[in-house]
Design a protein around this motif. Sequence first.
Motif, PDB file in Angstrom:
ATOM      1  N   VAL A 282       0.770  -1.103  -0.086  1.00  0.00           N
ATOM      2  CA  VAL A 282      -0.072   0.170  -0.002  1.00  0.00           C
ATOM      3  C   VAL A 282       0.870   1.334   0.054  1.00  0.00           C
ATOM      4  CG1 VAL A 282      -1.662   1.245   1.213  1.00  0.00           C
ATOM      5  CG2 VAL A 282      -1.733  -1.218   1.353  1.00  0.00           C
ATOM      6  N   LEU A 283       0.585   2.044  -0.836  1.00  0.00           N
ATOM      7  CA  LEU A 283       1.347   3.596  -0.991  1.00  0.00           C
ATOM      8  C   LEU A 283       0.388   4.628  -0.667  1.00  0.00           C
ATOM      9  CD1 LEU A 283       3.650   5.276  -1.676  1.00  0.00           C
ATOM     10  CD2 LEU A 283       2.882   4.842  -4.144  1.00  0.00           C
ATOM     11  N   LEU A 284       0.607   5.263   0.374  1.00  0.00           N
ATOM     12  CA  LEU A 284      -0.270   6.388   0.857  1.00  0.00           C
ATOM     13  C   LEU A 284       0.445   7.829   0.314  1.00  0.00           C
ATOM     14  CD1 LEU A 284      -2.941   7.527   2.408  1.00  0.00           C
ATOM     15  CD2 LEU A 284      -1.540   7.227   4.450  1.00  0.00           C
ATOM     16  N   LEU A 285      -0.437   8.522  -0.321  1.00  0.00           N
ATOM     17  CA  LEU A 285       0.127   9.931  -0.675  1.00  0.00           C
ATOM     18  C   LEU A 285      -0.515  11.000  -0.095  1.00  0.00           C
ATOM     19  CD1 LEU A 285       0.841   8.763  -4.431  1.00  0.00           C
ATOM     20  CD2 LEU A 285       2.341   8.781  -2.693  1.00  0.00           C
ATOM     21  N   GLU A 286       0.246  11.802   0.513  1.00  0.00           N
ATOM     22  CA  GLU A 286      -0.529  13.046   1.256  1.00  0.00           C
ATOM     23  C   GLU A 286       0.158  14.337   0.879  1.00  0.00           C
ATOM     24  OE1 GLU A 286      -3.226  14.013   3.169  1.00  0.00           O
ATOM     25  OE2 GLU A 286      -2.360  15.916   3.151  1.00  0.00           O
ATOM     26  N   ALA A 287      -0.728  15.245   0.612  1.00  0.00           N
ATOM     27  CA  ALA A 287      -0.085  16.594   0.230  1.00  0.00           C
ATOM     28  C   ALA A 287       0.464  17.241   1.319  1.00  0.00           C
ATOM     29  CB  ALA A 287      -0.994  17.406  -0.520  1.00  0.00           C
ATOM     30  N   GLY A 288       0.120  17.261   2.612  1.00  0.00           N
ATOM     31  CA  GLY A 288       0.608  17.874   3.657  1.00  0.00           C
ATOM     32  C   GLY A 288       1.483  17.357   4.376  1.00  0.00           C
TER      33      GLY A 288
ATOM     34  N   THR B 273       4.518  11.934   2.629  1.00  0.00           N
ATOM     35  CA  THR B 273       3.991  13.341   2.994  1.00  0.00           C
ATOM     36  C   THR B 273       4.589  14.366   2.062  1.00  0.00           C
ATOM     37  OG1 THR B 273       5.456  13.451   4.762  1.00  0.00           O
ATOM     38  CG2 THR B 273       3.252  12.694   5.296  1.00  0.00           C
ATOM     39  N   ASP B 274       3.933  15.495   2.071  1.00  0.00           N
ATOM     40  CA  ASP B 274       4.400  16.498   1.234  1.00  0.00           C
ATOM     41  C   ASP B 274       4.364  16.364   0.033  1.00  0.00           C
ATOM     42  OD1 ASP B 274       4.893  18.508   3.327  1.00  0.00           O
ATOM     43  OD2 ASP B 274       6.504  17.140   4.117  1.00  0.00           O
ATOM     44  N   CYS B 275       3.606  15.688  -0.675  1.00  0.00           N
ATOM     45  CA  CYS B 275       3.389  14.989  -1.934  1.00  0.00           C
ATOM     46  C   CYS B 275       2.097  15.216  -2.713  1.00  0.00           C
ATOM     47  CB  CYS B 275       3.766  13.224  -1.631  1.00  0.00           C
ATOM     48  SG  CYS B 275       3.273  12.430  -2.827  1.00  0.00           S
ATOM     49  N   LEU B 276       2.205  16.200  -3.489  1.00  0.00           N
ATOM     50  CA  LEU B 276       0.891  16.464  -4.136  1.00  0.00           C
ATOM     51  C   LEU B 276       0.555  15.690  -5.327  1.00  0.00           C
ATOM     52  CD1 LEU B 276      -1.285  18.742  -4.387  1.00  0.00           C
ATOM     53  CD2 LEU B 276      -0.185  19.662  -6.361  1.00  0.00           C
ATOM     54  N   VAL B 277      -0.590  14.863  -5.408  1.00  0.00           N
ATOM     55  CA  VAL B 277      -0.880  13.803  -6.337  1.00  0.00           C
ATOM     56  C   VAL B 277      -1.458  15.039  -7.432  1.00  0.00           C
ATOM     57  CG1 VAL B 277      -2.554  12.391  -7.511  1.00  0.00           C
ATOM     58  CG2 VAL B 277      -1.380  12.061  -5.153  1.00  0.00           C
ATOM     59  N   THR B 278      -1.016  14.972  -8.652  1.00  0.00           N
ATOM     60  CA  THR B 278      -1.119  15.993  -9.702  1.00  0.00           C
ATOM     61  C   THR B 278      -2.030  15.268 -10.856  1.00  0.00           C
ATOM     62  OG1 THR B 278       0.832  15.171 -10.992  1.00  0.00           O
ATOM     63  CG2 THR B 278       0.783  17.275  -9.659  1.00  0.00           C
TER      64      THR B 278
END
Length: 499
Positions: free
Chosen positions: A32-38, A209-214
């Motif tokens: 599982v890969l969880l991507l969060e902008a904050g 974290t600190d990762c914006l999905v575009t």
Amino acid sequence: MSDSDADFIVVGAGTAGCVLAARLSANPASRVLLLEAGGAERTPAMTVPNAWPETLGSAADWANVTTPQADAGPVLLPRGRTLGGSSAINALAHVRGHRACYDSWPQGWRFGDLLPYFLRSERTAGQDPALRGTHGPVPVAAVSEPHPAARAFAEALTAMGYPRTDDLSGRRQEGVAWADLAMADGQRVSAADAYLRPVLGRPNLTVFTDCLVTGLRLRQGRCVGVGYVRGGVPRTARAAEVVVCAGAIGSPQLLMLSGIGPADELRSLGIEPAADLPAVGASLQDHPVIVVSYAARMPLPASRYNNGEVYAAVRSAPDASYPDLHLFPILLPVAPAGHEPPAAGYALVAAIVAPDSRGSVRLASAAPDAAPVIDPGFLTDPRDTARLEAGLRIVRQAGASPAFDAVREREIWPGPGIATAAALRGYLRRGVGSYYHPVGTCAIGAVVDASLRVHGVTGLRVADASVIPVIPNAHPNATVYAIAEKAADMIGVPGASTG
Ligand SMILES: Cc1cc2nc3c(=O)[nH]c(=O)nc-3n(C[C@H](O)[C@H](O)[C@H](O)COP(=O)(O)OP(=O)(O)OC[C@H]3O[C@@H](n4cnc5c(N)ncnc54)[C@H](O)[C@@H]3O)c2cc1C
């Protein structure tokens, strides 16, 4: 070639995303890969229950504003941008909607379908265990030492004939109740605290974290991964299935950026449509509020809880099918936007919790980091103006009643000069704000099917507040937990534990 692969990519580590990441990674065979902008920081303002207003406008808040609403101009619409998402900055209230509201949802999502997941997510004590969970990850504490103005509000409403209930999420979902809050040992428990942080050591779970999905990567009608930016570098990740949990604003935004939405509108922004789904971003629902401000006789103590403490679920008219108003205090000196707050004081608030108005989320541009255009459509349906006027009259009557004599100096806003129906309606149209509860922009039925799969695209689900078809007549977070728990079951890990 991608630089990180997984079985599941979860986009957004908010309320729903934390549940999904924890439940899906309970199966050691699933990567599982969880991507969060904050970011991952857990600041004091996120942990001390009465400090949550300090998170607004901070790095943990997307700090959106709406389009102009009624006669109020743009209104603030915060949403969490951090591990835990909005559950890390919200007002902690953990309340379920009325069962009749869920019974208006599509088949498979009615109260009886959701109840096992409400039970699975929460950990309450002293309530009816047939209706309230006792062993879930989210600890729920009731207010036991109320603030003097909260106590006065409860007494005033009771004296006016509104019933007391000991559990708005239990058998009697109408009346005045001390709040249930997602906290333990005097601290907030967000979705990140309850579900994610305990399992961060799992080798099959990766959190960026600190990762914006575009954007979503689509190939011949299938979602095969996502594009994201991390550390200023654009990257791609591939997965067998992508679960979008970016919230009621972020999820429709991401779908539309990826060509899933109203085709003509997307084309006009230079986005090549992949699936023509006009309902993406439509039907935005939120709870509008109006504030009445009071100066207090003396400085009041700080709330030991969430600056609210008591909620009343009441009907604006006897023929409402379930309570359509929430009434509550704000135990801080606040005023409607554009008005001066008192030096010492409190406010009483009326909120419409079963609105007929609908709004939308639209793209402002094809740029992934541009804020979308958010229009909750407050008071666009005249029935909502009548509801909010009814609520305003009730809280003013309560505020003027003897129960408040020991704390009230005087009503500041709207003040005694505002008394006729026309003047009251003018006040609420100028002062309407948000309870910060947007939902409904990727609704079950319209955008996703009953298994939360996006119509016309395989390998892609949405699971968060955006799939809610009819807004619950309560704070939505408890409902989002239940939706996410049910989604985890559907994706294939029945009965998985976070431990
Ligand atoms: C100030 C405030 C007070 C509130 N008070 C209450 C309350 O007391 N009780 C209650 O029940 N509800 C309350 N709510 C609402 C409640 O918290 C939300 O309904 C709930 O948290 C929504 O969960 P979600 O998973 O749908 O979205 P969120 O929890 O908002 O999570 C979405 C996540 O996705 C991330 N994200 C979005 N876009 C992207 C992207 N492109 N790339 C990567 N990540 C992305 C966001 O940063 C965020 O972390 C409040 C909300 C706010 C903002």
